[in-house]
Enzyme design. Structure first.
Site, PDB file in Angstrom:
ATOM      1  N   HIS A 191       1.016  -1.003   0.009  1.00 14.08           N
ATOM      2  CA  HIS A 191       0.048   0.026  -0.005  1.00 14.08           C
ATOM      3  C   HIS A 191       0.911   1.245  -0.004  1.00 14.08           C
ATOM      4  CE1 HIS A 191      -2.876  -2.938   1.355  1.00 14.08           C
ATOM      5  NE2 HIS A 191      -3.788  -2.198   1.267  1.00 14.08           N
ATOM      6  N   HIS A 209     -10.150  -6.319   1.474  1.00 13.95           N
ATOM      7  CA  HIS A 209      -8.904  -5.724   1.639  1.00 13.95           C
ATOM      8  C   HIS A 209      -8.260  -5.198   3.019  1.00 13.95           C
ATOM      9  CE1 HIS A 209     -10.046  -1.581   1.078  1.00 13.95           C
ATOM     10  NE2 HIS A 209     -10.995  -2.122   0.383  1.00 13.95           N
TER      11      HIS A 209
END
EC number: 2.7.1.191
Length: 323
Positions: free
Chosen positions: A10, A175
């Site tokens: 991320h 997620h």
């Protein structure tokens, strides 16, 4: 050539992880990385991964090192490796794991040996300087529950349905944000992905059921089955999270009698034919029509990626299109 490594995280951490490792080891070959930024989804990440793979020598295999289990970088990589030999995904990448794995590659280990080493060194690299081991008390044996007498069937009342802790539109589905923040804050025991398309995709369905956080089960069903499940008294009182990829499926579910009072819009990625209304949500005419129908039913439509974000009204964002 060595086993290829692709780092996925991320934000922009992947490139920095590689730079840190190269500061210790020198420049590395046959290594790629991808970032993941707001507005992207699993399809975008798969394209990014494939672009990296095209630059690498994958003859001996590919090892994806990602940040979190069940996060979008993990989910996208899982869809790539699922039917390929000597392709693997390891979650929890850190500097010790990356450095040791890069060094071990030069000794030409087998693919399985490198995977095992990456997992082991990643775990061993996490230590506290001063902390002492904490002994856990053994749990007391559970008392046997008395057998309940069978109850006669009765018409379903308002408390005989599952409790929808959160209904969320997010085309990334399960997620990082869902598996961590939303699951804990809504206190759900099940995550149910509601989508005809995803339910028909065996590979994607299997992967989604494997990425639920500890203590939570994940399921993938089509819209018709979700209506049947909702009306099954077996699940009465159970708190669940419903995940959708689009508002049309939400409207179909509500039309089928499922009581939803609020819908959180967490992410709808931009693609051709859609208009971006903020940095995480893009819509087309079909989406807008479904949102209008939900709004007409008095259902709250609020936009937030995480619970701490300020609530934005979806209909206000739509009203600004073409203004």
């Amino acid at each position: 050539m060595t086993i290829a490594i692709v780092i996925g995280t991320h934000g922009w951490a992947a490139e920095q992880l590689l730079k840190t490792a190269e500061m210790l080891l020198g420049e590395q070959e046959n290594v790629g990385w991808i970032d993941f930024v707001p507005g992207e989804n699993a399809e975008t990440l798969i394209e990014k991964y494939n672009a990296q793979l095209a630059k690498l020598d994958t003859t001996k295999g590919v090892l994806f090192l990602v940040d979190t289990w069940g996060g979008s970088p993990f989910n996208a990589a899982s869809r790539i490796v699922v039917d390929k030999e000597h392709y693997e995904v390891i979650a929890g990448v850190n500097i010790p794991m990356l450095v040791e794995t890069l060094m071990a590659r030069d000794d030409d280990p087998s693919f399985d040996e490198l995977v095992a080493l990456a997992v082991e060194t990643g775990r061993e690299g996490v230590k506290a300087l001063k902390a002492k081991p904490v002994e856990k008390a053994a749990p007391a044996p559970a008392a046997a529950a008395p057998k309940a007498a069978p109850t006669p069937a009765k018409p379903m009342g308002p408390n005989d349905y599952m409790v929808i802790g959160l209904a969320r539109i997010d085309d990334r589905l399960i997620h990082g944000q869902v598996a961590t923040r939303w699951t804990k804050e809504t206190n759900v025991s099940r995550i149910i992905v509601v989508s005809d398309e995803v339910a028909a995709d065996t590979v994607r369905k299997t992967l989604l059921t494997q990425v639920a956080p500890p203590g939570v089960t994940a399921h993938v069903v089509d819209v018709a089955k979700m209506i049947r499940v909702y009306n099954n008294p077996k699940y009465a009182g159970e708190r669940v999270m419903l995940l959708f990829t689009n508002p049309t499926d939400v409207e179909r579910l509500v039309e089928g009698g499922v009581k939803i009072t609020s819908v959180n819009v967490g992410g709808m990625a931009f693609r051709q034919g859609k208009t971006q209304v903020n940095n995480a949500v893009s819509v087309d005419e079909k989406d807008i029509e479904a949102f209008k129908k939900l709004n007409a039913r008095g259902i709250e439509l609020e936009v937030r990626k995480v619970s701490t974000d300020p609530k934005l009204k979806m209909m206000d964002l739509i009203s600004k299109i073409d203004k």
